[in-house]
Scaffold this active site. Structure first.
Site, PDB file in Angstrom:
ATOM      1  N   CYS A   1     135.709  12.005  15.174  1.00 27.97           N
ATOM      2  CA  CYS A   1     134.895  10.919  14.938  1.00 27.97           C
ATOM      3  C   CYS A   1     134.432  10.135  16.093  1.00 27.97           C
ATOM      4  O   CYS A   1     133.672   9.226  16.182  1.00 27.97           O
ATOM      5  CB  CYS A   1     135.942  10.041  14.139  1.00 27.97           C
ATOM      6  SG  CYS A   1     136.288  10.572  12.524  1.00 27.97           S
TER       7      CYS A   1
ATOM      8  N   HIS B   1     133.757   2.682  15.039  1.00 29.00           N
ATOM      9  CA  HIS B   1     134.035   3.754  14.123  1.00 29.00           C
ATOM     10  C   HIS B   1     134.358   3.248  12.644  1.00 29.00           C
ATOM     11  O   HIS B   1     135.389   2.351  12.729  1.00 29.00           O
ATOM     12  CB  HIS B   1     134.858   4.880  14.673  1.00 29.00           C
ATOM     13  CG  HIS B   1     135.172   5.978  13.613  1.00 29.00           C
ATOM     14  ND1 HIS B   1     134.249   6.378  12.810  1.00 29.00           N
ATOM     15  CD2 HIS B   1     136.340   6.499  13.189  1.00 29.00           C
ATOM     16  CE1 HIS B   1     134.754   7.274  12.027  1.00 29.00           C
ATOM     17  NE2 HIS B   1     135.871   7.349  12.169  1.00 29.00           N
TER      18      HIS B   1
ATOM     19  N   ASN C   1     133.801   6.712   5.630  1.00 26.92           N
ATOM     20  CA  ASN C   1     134.086   7.354   6.886  1.00 26.92           C
ATOM     21  C   ASN C   1     133.157   8.412   7.131  1.00 26.92           C
ATOM     22  O   ASN C   1     133.401   9.558   6.680  1.00 26.92           O
ATOM     23  CB  ASN C   1     135.511   7.610   6.950  1.00 26.92           C
ATOM     24  CG  ASN C   1     135.879   8.383   8.598  1.00 26.92           C
ATOM     25  OD1 ASN C   1     134.930   8.442   9.333  1.00 26.92           O
ATOM     26  ND2 ASN C   1     137.080   8.223   8.641  1.00 26.92           N
TER      27      ASN C   1
HETATM   28  O1  UT7 Z   1     138.263   8.739  11.326  1.00 26.75           O
HETATM   29  C1  UT7 Z   1     139.311   9.456  11.678  1.00 26.75           C
HETATM   30  C2  UT7 Z   1     140.340   8.719  11.736  1.00 26.75           C
HETATM   31  N1  UT7 Z   1     141.035   8.315  10.328  1.00 26.75           N
HETATM   32  C3  UT7 Z   1     141.612   7.237  10.172  1.00 26.75           C
HETATM   33  O2  UT7 Z   1     141.557   6.326  11.017  1.00 26.75           O
HETATM   34  C4  UT7 Z   1     142.269   7.184   8.878  1.00 26.75           C
HETATM   35  C5  UT7 Z   1     143.549   6.231   9.295  1.00 26.75           C
HETATM   36  N2  UT7 Z   1     144.498   6.025   8.123  1.00 26.75           N
HETATM   37  C6  UT7 Z   1     144.122   5.315   7.143  1.00 26.75           C
HETATM   38  O3  UT7 Z   1     143.198   4.518   7.339  1.00 26.75           O
HETATM   39  C7  UT7 Z   1     145.327   4.979   6.043  1.00 26.75           C
HETATM   40  O4  UT7 Z   1     146.499   5.539   6.609  1.00 26.75           O
HETATM   41  C8  UT7 Z   1     144.814   5.439   4.591  1.00 26.75           C
HETATM   42  C9  UT7 Z   1     143.789   4.822   4.173  1.00 26.75           C
HETATM   43  C10 UT7 Z   1     144.483   7.180   4.775  1.00 26.75           C
HETATM   44  C11 UT7 Z   1     145.898   5.456   3.826  1.00 26.75           C
HETATM   45  O5  UT7 Z   1     146.512   4.061   3.609  1.00 26.75           O
HETATM   46  P1  UT7 Z   1     147.989   3.784   3.745  1.00 26.75           P
HETATM   47  O6  UT7 Z   1     148.210   2.192   3.569  1.00 26.75           O
HETATM   48  O7  UT7 Z   1     148.242   4.325   5.092  1.00 26.75           O
HETATM   49  O8  UT7 Z   1     148.702   4.388   2.644  1.00 26.75           O
HETATM   50  P2  UT7 Z   1     149.897   5.637   2.573  1.00 26.75           P
HETATM   51  O9  UT7 Z   1     149.110   6.770   3.085  1.00 26.75           O
HETATM   52  O10 UT7 Z   1     150.933   5.277   3.354  1.00 26.75           O
HETATM   53  O11 UT7 Z   1     149.925   5.569   1.079  1.00 26.75           O
HETATM   54  C12 UT7 Z   1     150.686   4.546   0.395  1.00 26.75           C
HETATM   55  C13 UT7 Z   1     150.906   4.851  -1.143  1.00 26.75           C
HETATM   56  C14 UT7 Z   1     151.251   6.202  -1.371  1.00 26.75           C
HETATM   57  O12 UT7 Z   1     152.110   6.103  -2.618  1.00 26.75           O
HETATM   58  P3  UT7 Z   1     153.695   5.798  -2.404  1.00 26.75           P
HETATM   59  O13 UT7 Z   1     154.131   7.046  -1.684  1.00 26.75           O
HETATM   60  O14 UT7 Z   1     153.962   4.776  -1.648  1.00 26.75           O
HETATM   61  O15 UT7 Z   1     154.135   5.799  -3.877  1.00 26.75           O
HETATM   62  C15 UT7 Z   1     150.178   7.091  -1.544  1.00 26.75           C
HETATM   63  O16 UT7 Z   1     150.455   8.240  -2.540  1.00 26.75           O
HETATM   64  O17 UT7 Z   1     149.365   4.828  -1.569  1.00 26.75           O
HETATM   65  C16 UT7 Z   1     149.215   6.086  -2.265  1.00 26.75           C
HETATM   66  N3  UT7 Z   1     147.854   6.692  -2.156  1.00 26.75           N
HETATM   67  C17 UT7 Z   1     146.850   5.945  -3.028  1.00 26.75           C
HETATM   68  N4  UT7 Z   1     146.890   5.489  -4.113  1.00 26.75           N
HETATM   69  C18 UT7 Z   1     145.829   5.315  -4.923  1.00 26.75           C
HETATM   70  C19 UT7 Z   1     147.418   7.370  -1.410  1.00 26.75           C
HETATM   71  N5  UT7 Z   1     145.958   7.600  -1.527  1.00 26.75           N
HETATM   72  C20 UT7 Z   1     145.814   6.699  -2.728  1.00 26.75           C
HETATM   73  C21 UT7 Z   1     144.618   6.474  -3.572  1.00 26.75           C
HETATM   74  N6  UT7 Z   1     144.581   5.884  -4.556  1.00 26.75           N
HETATM   75  N7  UT7 Z   1     143.373   7.267  -3.365  1.00 26.75           N
END
Ligand code: UT7
Length: 329
Positions: free
Chosen positions: A116, A256, A286
């Site tokens: 990115c 970004h 993204n």
């Molecule tokens: O462009 C290149 C660089 N990329 C980035 O900068 C992305 C960086 N990361 C992020 O933006 C975030 O980490 C995400 C948006 C990818 C995820 O958000 P998060 O707040 O870090 O969530 P998480 O991965 O810690 O997941 C929290 C919960 C999990 O459930 P449990 O284990 O707490 O029960 C996931 O399974 O949210 C769940 N989850 C979802 N729920 C509904 C993950 N994806 C989804 C979804 N819908 N699409």
């Protein structure tokens, strides 16, 4: 001593695929909700490239859109750089395909693959050729077809990414205008946090890689999130130090577009008000290398950039990598 040549952005362009995939559409594909996606990322919808089209097609459209508002004809482009993590082929470079299509017959052409952060690295690279007096006009493009590399059964990643392309034409300009400074960085020790593992030399495509889904984007979301917040901080600070400026001097920040929470958190620390930040993640998700290029095009088209403004681009991504670049418009 030779006076260094200033490098300005002569024109900008973009290609946004017309097909919209909304959060409501995704609710029908995976176990997710508009509330979760918008609340955690700021994304409402993303664009998906048409069947039969690919990264080079969007890059070509973005380049033509950029040339349409430029005084420089395609025949006078000396170099084309395409930043992409989802090029048409491992080789040839997407830039060569663009060179042929836009009739930039005398242009050199190559791709850059820095996730990115690609568009910022490519702008900085293109600018070096001009300031060294080697070339006059460089077309820099960020283009991505990420929809073909996400696992549409994996809610952790499929809700995040979108397709599109943006372009900027760099040329010589008056002293004091254009690209003032940039800061680039990388930390290869964390390369495995964000990758597309299979399909190239390390893991060529095989029945096994297909079964394991290794030809899809793999991301450790939480770890990348933490890195991203820090990377924006480090890169902005380093850039402002180089410029001898403070965050208060920035007229428009174009980050970004990976997650609105990452952007908000960095901007809160630098005390940059929301109206000075370009955000379009709600519409496109993204788009990796294309995200800053598209946001720059939209900001310019919407009249959010005026002559004399200090515009700062900042990005982060696979590598891990990060970068920032300041432009006196
Ligand atoms: O462009 C290149 C660089 N990329 C980035 O900068 C992305 C960086 N990361 C992020 O933006 C975030 O980490 C995400 C948006 C990818 C995820 O958000 P998060 O707040 O870090 O969530 P998480 O991965 O810690 O997941 C929290 C919960 C999990 O459930 P449990 O284990 O707490 O029960 C996931 O399974 O949210 C769940 N989850 C979802 N729920 C509904 C993950 N994806 C989804 C979804 N819908 N699409």
């Amino acid at each position: 001593m030779k006076t260094p040549v200033s490098v300005v952005i002569e024109s900008v362009g973009a290609y946004i695929p017309p097909k919209v995939l909304s959060n409501a559409d995704l609710e029908k594909i995976v176990d997710t909700s508009d509330q979760w996606i918008f609340g955690r990322t700021g994304i409402r919808e993303r664009r998906i490239v048409a069947e039969g089209m690919s990264t080079s097609d969007m890059a070509i459209e973005a380049a033509l859109s950029c040339l349409a508002s430029s005084k420089v004809p395609a025949a006078e482009i000396d170099l084309i750089i395409v930043a992409s993590a989802s090029p048409d082929y491992a080789f040839p470079s997407t830039a060569c395909i663009v060179q042929h299509a836009i009739l930039a017959r005398t242009a050199a052409a190559f791709d850059m693959e820095i996730g990115c952060t690609g568009f910022i690295y490519a702008l900085a690279t293109g600018a070096q050729f001009i300031s060294a007096g080697v070339y006059r006009n460089v077309m820099v493009i960020g283009a991505e077809t990420l929809s073909r590399f996400v696992d549409w059964t994996d809610r952790n990643t499929c809700v995040l990414f979108g397709d599109g392309a943006g372009a900027a034409l760099l040329t010589q300009g008056p002293a004091g205008e254009g690209i003032l400074a940039f800061h680039l960085g990388a930390d290869g020790s964390q390369w495995n946090l964000l990758s597309l593992p299979a399909g190239m030399a390390r893991l060529p495509a095989s029945e096994q890689t297909l079964k394991k889904g290794l030809h899809y984007i793999h991301m450790e979301g939480r770890a990348v999130f933490k890195f991203a917040v820090k990377a924006m901080d480090v890169s902005l600070k380093a850039l402002l130090d180089k410029l001898g400026k403070t965050a208060g001097d920035i007229d428009l920040l174009i980050p970004h577009q990976a997650n609105s929470r990452i952007i908000d958190s960095a901007c809160q620390r630098f005390n940059i008000p929301r109206e000075k930040i370009m955000m379009n993640i709600d519409k496109y998700g993204n788009t990796s290398s294309a995200s800053i290029a598209i946001a720059l095009y939209e900001a310019y088209s919407e009249g959010r950039i005026k002559k004399g403004d200090l515009v700062v681009l900042v990005g982060f991504g696979a590598g891990l990598s990060w970068g920032s670049l300041a432009i006196r418009w």
